[in-house]
Motif scaffolding. Sequence first.
Motif, mmCIF file in Angstrom:
data_model
loop_
_atom_site.group_PDB
_atom_site.id
_atom_site.type_symbol
_atom_site.label_atom_id
_atom_site.label_comp_id
_atom_site.label_asym_id
_atom_site.label_seq_id
_atom_site.Cartn_x
_atom_site.Cartn_y
_atom_site.Cartn_z
ATOM 1 N N LEU A 11 -57.675 52.004 -15.545
ATOM 2 C CA LEU A 11 -56.841 51.079 -14.790
ATOM 3 C C LEU A 11 -55.855 50.374 -15.699
ATOM 4 O O LEU A 11 -54.699 50.176 -15.354
ATOM 5 N N LYS A 12 -56.334 49.990 -16.903
ATOM 6 C CA LYS A 12 -55.439 49.300 -17.833
ATOM 7 C C LYS A 12 -54.299 50.224 -18.238
ATOM 8 O O LYS A 12 -53.143 49.837 -18.271
ATOM 9 N N ALA A 13 -54.636 51.456 -18.577
ATOM 10 C CA ALA A 13 -53.615 52.392 -19.030
ATOM 11 C C ALA A 13 -52.612 52.670 -17.932
ATOM 12 O O ALA A 13 -51.408 52.622 -18.135
ATOM 13 N N THR A 14 -53.106 52.944 -16.739
ATOM 14 C CA THR A 14 -52.192 53.260 -15.652
ATOM 15 C C THR A 14 -51.431 52.027 -15.226
ATOM 16 O O THR A 14 -50.267 52.093 -14.871
ATOM 17 N N GLY A 15 -52.059 50.865 -15.303
ATOM 18 C CA GLY A 15 -51.375 49.617 -14.943
ATOM 19 C C GLY A 15 -50.235 49.344 -15.886
ATOM 20 O O GLY A 15 -49.147 48.947 -15.487
ATOM 21 N N ALA A 16 -50.454 49.569 -17.201
ATOM 22 C CA ALA A 16 -49.400 49.332 -18.179
ATOM 23 C C ALA A 16 -48.230 50.248 -17.888
ATOM 24 O O ALA A 16 -47.069 49.851 -17.955
ATOM 25 N N ALA A 17 -48.540 51.499 -17.552
ATOM 26 C CA ALA A 17 -47.463 52.432 -17.252
ATOM 27 C C ALA A 17 -46.721 51.996 -16.005
ATOM 28 O O ALA A 17 -45.506 52.069 -15.921
ATOM 29 N N MET A 18 -47.480 51.495 -15.024
ATOM 30 C CA MET A 18 -46.855 51.140 -13.752
ATOM 31 C C MET A 18 -45.937 49.932 -13.875
ATOM 32 O O MET A 18 -44.975 49.804 -13.156
ATOM 33 N N THR A 19 -46.243 49.005 -14.804
ATOM 34 C CA THR A 19 -45.401 47.827 -14.909
ATOM 35 C C THR A 19 -44.055 48.168 -15.527
ATOM 36 O O THR A 19 -43.101 47.431 -15.377
ATOM 37 N N GLY A 20 -43.962 49.300 -16.223
ATOM 38 C CA GLY A 20 -42.708 49.658 -16.870
ATOM 39 C C GLY A 20 -41.761 50.417 -15.970
ATOM 40 O O GLY A 20 -40.600 50.594 -16.297
ATOM 41 N N VAL A 21 -42.252 50.868 -14.870
ATOM 42 C CA VAL A 21 -41.422 51.647 -13.950
ATOM 43 C C VAL A 21 -41.673 51.129 -12.553
ATOM 44 O O VAL A 21 -42.584 50.336 -12.322
ATOM 45 N N ALA A 22 -40.852 51.594 -11.641
ATOM 46 C CA ALA A 22 -41.084 51.207 -10.250
ATOM 47 C C ALA A 22 -42.462 51.692 -9.841
ATOM 48 O O ALA A 22 -42.881 52.799 -10.185
ATOM 49 N N VAL A 23 -43.216 50.842 -9.151
ATOM 50 C CA VAL A 23 -44.561 51.226 -8.725
ATOM 51 C C VAL A 23 -44.445 52.299 -7.662
ATOM 52 O O VAL A 23 -43.714 52.137 -6.697
ATOM 53 N N GLY A 36 -49.623 51.446 5.217
ATOM 54 C CA GLY A 36 -49.372 50.202 4.500
ATOM 55 C C GLY A 36 -49.186 50.365 3.017
ATOM 56 O O GLY A 36 -48.982 49.385 2.325
ATOM 57 N N GLN A 37 -49.245 51.562 2.487
ATOM 58 C CA GLN A 37 -49.099 51.720 1.056
ATOM 59 C C GLN A 37 -47.710 51.291 0.623
ATOM 60 O O GLN A 37 -46.706 51.685 1.190
ATOM 61 N N GLY A 38 -47.644 50.483 -0.421
ATOM 62 C CA GLY A 38 -46.365 50.097 -0.985
ATOM 63 C C GLY A 38 -45.704 48.954 -0.250
ATOM 64 O O GLY A 38 -44.636 48.493 -0.644
ATOM 65 N N ALA A 39 -46.313 48.466 0.808
ATOM 66 C CA ALA A 39 -45.676 47.406 1.581
ATOM 67 C C ALA A 39 -45.826 46.070 0.880
ATOM 68 O O ALA A 39 -46.841 45.787 0.268
ATOM 69 N N GLY A 40 -44.827 45.235 0.972
ATOM 70 C CA GLY A 40 -44.924 43.835 0.568
ATOM 71 C C GLY A 40 -45.093 43.625 -0.911
ATOM 72 O O GLY A 40 -45.751 42.685 -1.322
ATOM 73 N N ARG A 41 -44.510 44.474 -1.770
ATOM 74 C CA ARG A 41 -44.650 44.234 -3.197
ATOM 75 C C ARG A 41 -43.321 44.497 -3.899
ATOM 76 O O ARG A 41 -42.552 45.345 -3.504
ATOM 77 N N ALA A 42 -43.058 43.750 -4.960
ATOM 78 C CA ALA A 42 -41.806 43.912 -5.687
ATOM 79 C C ALA A 42 -41.994 43.439 -7.105
ATOM 80 O O ALA A 42 -42.722 42.481 -7.369
ATOM 81 N N GLY A 43 -41.344 44.126 -8.060
ATOM 82 C CA GLY A 43 -41.363 43.681 -9.446
ATOM 83 C C GLY A 43 -40.442 42.479 -9.590
ATOM 84 O O GLY A 43 -39.494 42.315 -8.836
ATOM 85 N N ASN A 44 -40.726 41.623 -10.574
ATOM 86 C CA ASN A 44 -39.883 40.440 -10.753
ATOM 87 C C ASN A 44 -39.328 40.340 -12.172
ATOM 88 O O ASN A 44 -38.834 39.297 -12.569
ATOM 89 N N GLY A 45 -39.424 41.420 -12.953
ATOM 90 C CA GLY A 45 -38.882 41.415 -14.300
ATOM 91 C C GLY A 45 -39.828 40.835 -15.329
ATOM 92 O O GLY A 45 -39.570 40.912 -16.520
ATOM 93 N N SER A 46 -40.941 40.226 -14.891
ATOM 94 C CA SER A 46 -41.873 39.603 -15.830
ATOM 95 C C SER A 46 -43.036 40.535 -16.141
ATOM 96 O O SER A 46 -43.932 40.179 -16.899
ATOM 97 N N GLY A 47 -43.037 41.713 -15.558
ATOM 98 C CA GLY A 47 -44.185 42.595 -15.708
ATOM 99 C C GLY A 47 -45.214 42.347 -14.631
ATOM 100 O O GLY A 47 -46.175 43.082 -14.514
ATOM 101 N N LEU A 48 -45.025 41.308 -13.848
ATOM 102 C CA LEU A 48 -45.938 41.033 -12.742
ATOM 103 C C LEU A 48 -45.337 41.587 -11.453
ATOM 104 O O LEU A 48 -44.126 41.725 -11.331
ATOM 105 N N LEU A 49 -46.218 41.865 -10.526
ATOM 106 C CA LEU A 49 -45.770 42.314 -9.215
ATOM 107 C C LEU A 49 -45.983 41.198 -8.213
ATOM 108 O O LEU A 49 -47.052 40.595 -8.176
#
Length: 202
Positions: A11-23, A36-49
Amino acid sequence: MTGTITRRDFLKATGAAMTGVAVPAAGLCAAPGEAGQGAGRAGNGSGLLAISLNVNGAERRIEIEAQMTLAEVLRGPLDMTGTKVGCDRGACSACTVWVDRVPVASCMMLAVDVGERKVVTIEGLARGEELHPVQAAFIAHDAMQCGFCTPGLVMSCAALVESKPNPSIEEIKDAISGHLCRCGSYPHVFAAAMDAAKTLKG
Ligand code: FES
Ligand code: FES
């Protein structure tokens, strides 16, 4: 052990990869075609979703790390510690919550994969001051000792009795077969679930 990749590492490895690109719209833990997959989420430039989660009937907007499980988000940012984490790897069911009324192990689902589905936790089962019949029956039948496994067991028993008005003892055993209770409260849990089913039926 050298060379062993744990679920947490994954999860950590895939999460790190996911924060660098569009989820990606398809989630890691989701079955193909889930709504509902992918609904209601957006990156904010801080690495957080920034995601939106419907929990216990309320829409909650939070910022999370992409690799956070639903259990981690409930107990962390959402401050709902009623959901317990025992094994954190899908083996004990202590972390069971409902997702669209289906009991799931919240340690095995990424929060970003919940999408628009509705989460219900142990905090959302009672109606105000009125306990859910399963909660009341657990108290009446002394169906707990340390109580660590109890929220998860209650969620699974409640899902069963709400979908099956008259469950057999075998159906109750089957519904909680994934739950580990090291205190051995099972006979009391069976009795409580039977009792709650009668109450709901009445
Ligand atoms: S904590 Fe989730 S299954 Fe054990
Ligand atoms: S009551 Fe202690 S683990 Fe179940």
